[in-house]
Every structure is written in C-alpha cells, then in structure tokens.
Design a protein around this motif. Structure first.
Motif, PDB file in Angstrom:
ATOM      1  N   UNK A 183     -69.334  57.513  36.945  1.00 56.51           N
ATOM      2  CA  UNK A 183     -68.482  58.465  37.662  1.00 56.51           C
ATOM      3  C   UNK A 183     -68.091  59.639  36.778  1.00 56.51           C
ATOM      4  N   UNK A 184     -67.697  59.352  35.542  1.00 62.60           N
ATOM      5  CA  UNK A 184     -67.307  60.430  34.628  1.00 62.60           C
ATOM      6  C   UNK A 184     -68.495  61.326  34.275  1.00 62.60           C
ATOM      7  N   UNK A 185     -69.660  60.720  34.110  1.00 62.03           N
ATOM      8  CA  UNK A 185     -70.861  61.513  33.842  1.00 62.03           C
ATOM      9  C   UNK A 185     -71.188  62.417  35.026  1.00 62.03           C
ATOM     10  N   UNK A 186     -70.929  61.945  36.227  1.00 64.56           N
ATOM     11  CA  UNK A 186     -71.158  62.753  37.422  1.00 64.56           C
ATOM     12  C   UNK A 186     -70.231  63.971  37.418  1.00 64.56           C
ATOM     13  N   UNK A 187     -68.971  63.743  37.071  1.00 68.06           N
ATOM     14  CA  UNK A 187     -68.012  64.853  37.034  1.00 68.06           C
ATOM     15  C   UNK A 187     -68.434  65.884  35.994  1.00 68.06           C
ATOM     16  N   UNK A 188     -68.700  65.421  34.780  1.00 66.94           N
ATOM     17  CA  UNK A 188     -69.052  66.346  33.705  1.00 66.94           C
ATOM     18  C   UNK A 188     -70.405  67.006  33.963  1.00 66.94           C
ATOM     19  N   UNK A 189     -71.291  66.292  34.628  1.00 68.56           N
ATOM     20  CA  UNK A 189     -72.584  66.872  34.985  1.00 68.56           C
ATOM     21  C   UNK A 189     -72.448  68.020  35.968  1.00 68.56           C
ATOM     22  N   UNK A 190     -71.337  68.049  36.692  1.00 68.43           N
ATOM     23  CA  UNK A 190     -71.069  69.146  37.622  1.00 68.43           C
ATOM     24  C   UNK A 190     -70.429  70.347  36.950  1.00 68.43           C
ATOM     25  N   UNK A 191     -70.200  70.245  35.628  1.00 61.94           N
ATOM     26  CA  UNK A 191     -69.644  71.379  34.896  1.00 61.94           C
ATOM     27  C   UNK A 191     -68.138  71.495  34.942  1.00 61.94           C
ATOM     28  N   UNK A 192     -67.446  70.413  35.316  1.00 63.18           N
ATOM     29  CA  UNK A 192     -65.981  70.440  35.331  1.00 63.18           C
ATOM     30  C   UNK A 192     -65.449  69.388  34.369  1.00 63.18           C
ATOM     31  N   UNK A 193     -64.184  69.527  33.993  1.00 62.15           N
ATOM     32  CA  UNK A 193     -63.580  68.574  33.065  1.00 62.15           C
ATOM     33  C   UNK A 193     -63.262  67.263  33.778  1.00 62.15           C
ATOM     34  N   UNK A 194     -63.354  66.166  33.025  1.00 66.68           N
ATOM     35  CA  UNK A 194     -63.187  64.832  33.597  1.00 66.68           C
ATOM     36  C   UNK A 194     -61.970  64.138  33.016  1.00 66.68           C
ATOM     37  N   UNK A 195     -61.209  63.480  33.893  1.00 65.31           N
ATOM     38  CA  UNK A 195     -60.043  62.733  33.451  1.00 65.31           C
ATOM     39  C   UNK A 195     -59.928  61.409  34.175  1.00 65.31           C
ATOM     40  N   UNK A 196     -59.083  60.550  33.643  1.00 61.86           N
ATOM     41  CA  UNK A 196     -58.707  59.327  34.349  1.00 61.86           C
ATOM     42  C   UNK A 196     -57.204  59.349  34.564  1.00 61.86           C
ATOM     43  N   UNK A 197     -56.780  58.788  35.682  1.00 61.04           N
ATOM     44  CA  UNK A 197     -55.364  58.668  36.007  1.00 61.04           C
ATOM     45  C   UNK A 197     -54.990  57.195  35.952  1.00 61.04           C
ATOM     46  N   UNK A 198     -54.007  56.879  35.143  1.00 56.49           N
ATOM     47  CA  UNK A 198     -53.605  55.489  34.956  1.00 56.49           C
ATOM     48  C   UNK A 198     -52.364  55.167  35.782  1.00 56.49           C
ATOM     49  N   UNK A 199     -52.488  54.166  36.644  1.00 53.18           N
ATOM     50  CA  UNK A 199     -51.327  53.668  37.375  1.00 53.18           C
ATOM     51  C   UNK A 199     -50.301  53.100  36.388  1.00 53.18           C
ATOM     52  N   UNK A 200     -49.047  52.993  36.805  1.00 49.19           N
ATOM     53  CA  UNK A 200     -48.004  52.556  35.867  1.00 49.19           C
ATOM     54  C   UNK A 200     -48.299  51.253  35.130  1.00 49.19           C
ATOM     55  N   UNK A 201     -48.944  50.281  35.768  1.00 54.94           N
ATOM     56  CA  UNK A 201     -49.175  49.002  35.082  1.00 54.94           C
ATOM     57  C   UNK A 201     -50.591  48.866  34.534  1.00 54.94           C
ATOM     58  N   UNK A 202     -51.398  49.918  34.601  1.00 55.23           N
ATOM     59  CA  UNK A 202     -52.726  49.880  34.000  1.00 55.23           C
ATOM     60  C   UNK A 202     -52.598  50.193  32.515  1.00 55.23           C
ATOM     61  N   UNK A 203     -53.028  49.290  31.639  1.00 57.27           N
ATOM     62  CA  UNK A 203     -52.828  49.512  30.205  1.00 57.27           C
ATOM     63  C   UNK A 203     -53.723  50.617  29.659  1.00 57.27           C
ATOM     64  N   UNK A 204     -53.249  51.393  28.703  1.00 62.64           N
ATOM     65  CA  UNK A 204     -54.079  52.426  28.087  1.00 62.64           C
ATOM     66  C   UNK A 204     -55.379  51.874  27.508  1.00 62.64           C
ATOM     67  N   UNK A 205     -55.340  50.637  27.025  1.00 61.61           N
ATOM     68  CA  UNK A 205     -56.531  50.036  26.415  1.00 61.61           C
ATOM     69  C   UNK A 205     -57.678  49.870  27.401  1.00 61.61           C
TER      70      UNK A 205
END
Length: 226
Positions: A108-130
């Motif tokens: 999914x991230x490769x698809x975003x970056x392949x489109x020439x835009x910046x890619x991010x992830x959004x973490x829900x409150x209980x999703x650990x950074x790790x």
C-alpha cells in the motif's frame, strides 16, 4: 520533495475539513489559511472502518483545484488500495492509511509513493508505535490520532502525548497529530515532538477560524521555542 519532507523542524498546522461547512468548503479552508494554516487535512471515512461516512476523491479533486495549500488525505477506510489511485489523480499532496485496515502495508505504501505523493500511517490510540517498525523506510510521516477516529469534537486522550514522544524517539519522522487539538493541547504535543497540528472543531466551531487557527499555532510554536 513534498510538504512533510520540507518542514525542516518547523511547527505548522491546518484545519480538518470534518468540522467545516461543506457547502462552502474552499472558503472555509481559506478562512483557516488566513490564520496561518499551511495544509488542509481531508478525512475520508467509509462507514465500515469507522462509524461515519464523509467525502471521497471527487470532492478532493474540486478542493485541490480551488485552494493553494496542499491537501493531506487521511483514508479511514477498509481496502484503501481501491481509492489510492483516485486520490493521487485528484492531486492530493500526501496520503495516510490506517495500518489496522491494511492487509499488505508495504504494498500500500509503495502504491502511494509510486503515485508521486508522500506516504504516511495513522495510528489509532491503542496501536503501538512498534507496529510500524518495518514500514518506516517507506514512510514520510506518522499521524498520531489523539482521539478514536470517526467523529470530530471528541475529548483529547492525554496518553497520546507520550505516544508522540515515543514515535519521535523511535523513528525521527515528522509527527502529525489530530484529535482534540486546541491552544491548550497543542503545546503538549509540540513539546513531545509533534510538528503538524491538525484541528477541526476547535477551528470551525468558534465562529473565528482564522483567529483560532492562529491561537493554536502560536501556542504550539511557543512551546517549540521554549
């Protein structure tokens, strides 16, 4: 290069359109821009991943054409891969996805970056950074949700301050924060390492979007300097 890669340590902010008047969306963005907003946060919700239904790529395309600051799309949807090409075509500058809703995050991230835009992830409150450790090479930013996604106007979750600190310590990526961001909570997030402050209800429910956007940014930048 892009919005997040060119922050250079600055603290910036922008409105979440979730709380705006959709009948006058471009004007609502411009009102926040008059208060110093440098980006607009575009929440796409599907009534499946979150219990709300908002807007999609057609509205994004219209908004991109009508304003002169970058549009940052946050896809709170199941199967975001189906929508990413359309958001890229709409002209958004960045797209973040929820790793909780993605089967193959690398793809999914490769698809975003392949489109020439910046890619991010959004973490829900209980999703650990790790949980995103092995995705970091493909990321331009991390969005830390300081409320449960789905609705505006929720109470700020105080534990997310420490989560922002942890994300910065682990990965060193720009951190965007969204959810309950006000002139009171913005300094807490900036002191922990956040650089991009997204505010919705605090900006649009006061009747003075420019003034409130300015207050939030001034409070955050004061914490950054201090």
């Amino acid at each position: 290069m892009g919005f997040f890669s060119e922050l250079n340590g600055r603290v910036v902010g922008g409105p979440s359109i979730l709380a705006a008047d959709f009948a006058h969306l471009a004007d609502e963005v411009r009102r926040a821009q008059a208060g110093g907003a440098e980006v607009v946060h575009f929440d796409a919700m599907d009534n499946h991943f979150v219990p709300n239904l908002t807007v999609g790529p057609v509205v994004a395309r219209s908004l991109v054409a009508a304003i002169d600051i970058p549009v940052d799309a946050h896809l709170m949807v199941e199967n975001p891969d189906n929508l990413i090409p359309m958001f890229v075509e709409a002209g958004v500058a960045s797209i973040s996805v929820q790793p909780e809703a993605v089967t193959h995050l690398h793809r999914t991230l490769k698809m975003i970056k392949g489109g020439g835009v910046e890619a991010g992830v959004a973490l829900n409150p209980t999703t650990p950074p790790e949980a995103i450790e092995w995705a970091v090479p493909y990321l331009d930013y991390v969005l830390v949700m300081s409320v449960d996604p789905g609705f505006g106007g929720q109470k700020f979750i105080e534990e997310m301050v420490e989560k922002v600190r942890r994300v910065r310590e682990l990965y060193g990526l720009p951190v965007q924060v969204d959810g309950g961001i006000t002139a009171e909570t913005a300094p807490l997030m900036v002191e922990a390492g956040a650089q991009v402050l997204i505010a919705g209800s605090a900006v649009y429910k006061t009747g003075d979007p420019a003034g409130e956007m300015r207050r939030i940014l001034e409070a955050g930048r004061a914490a950054h300097r201090g």
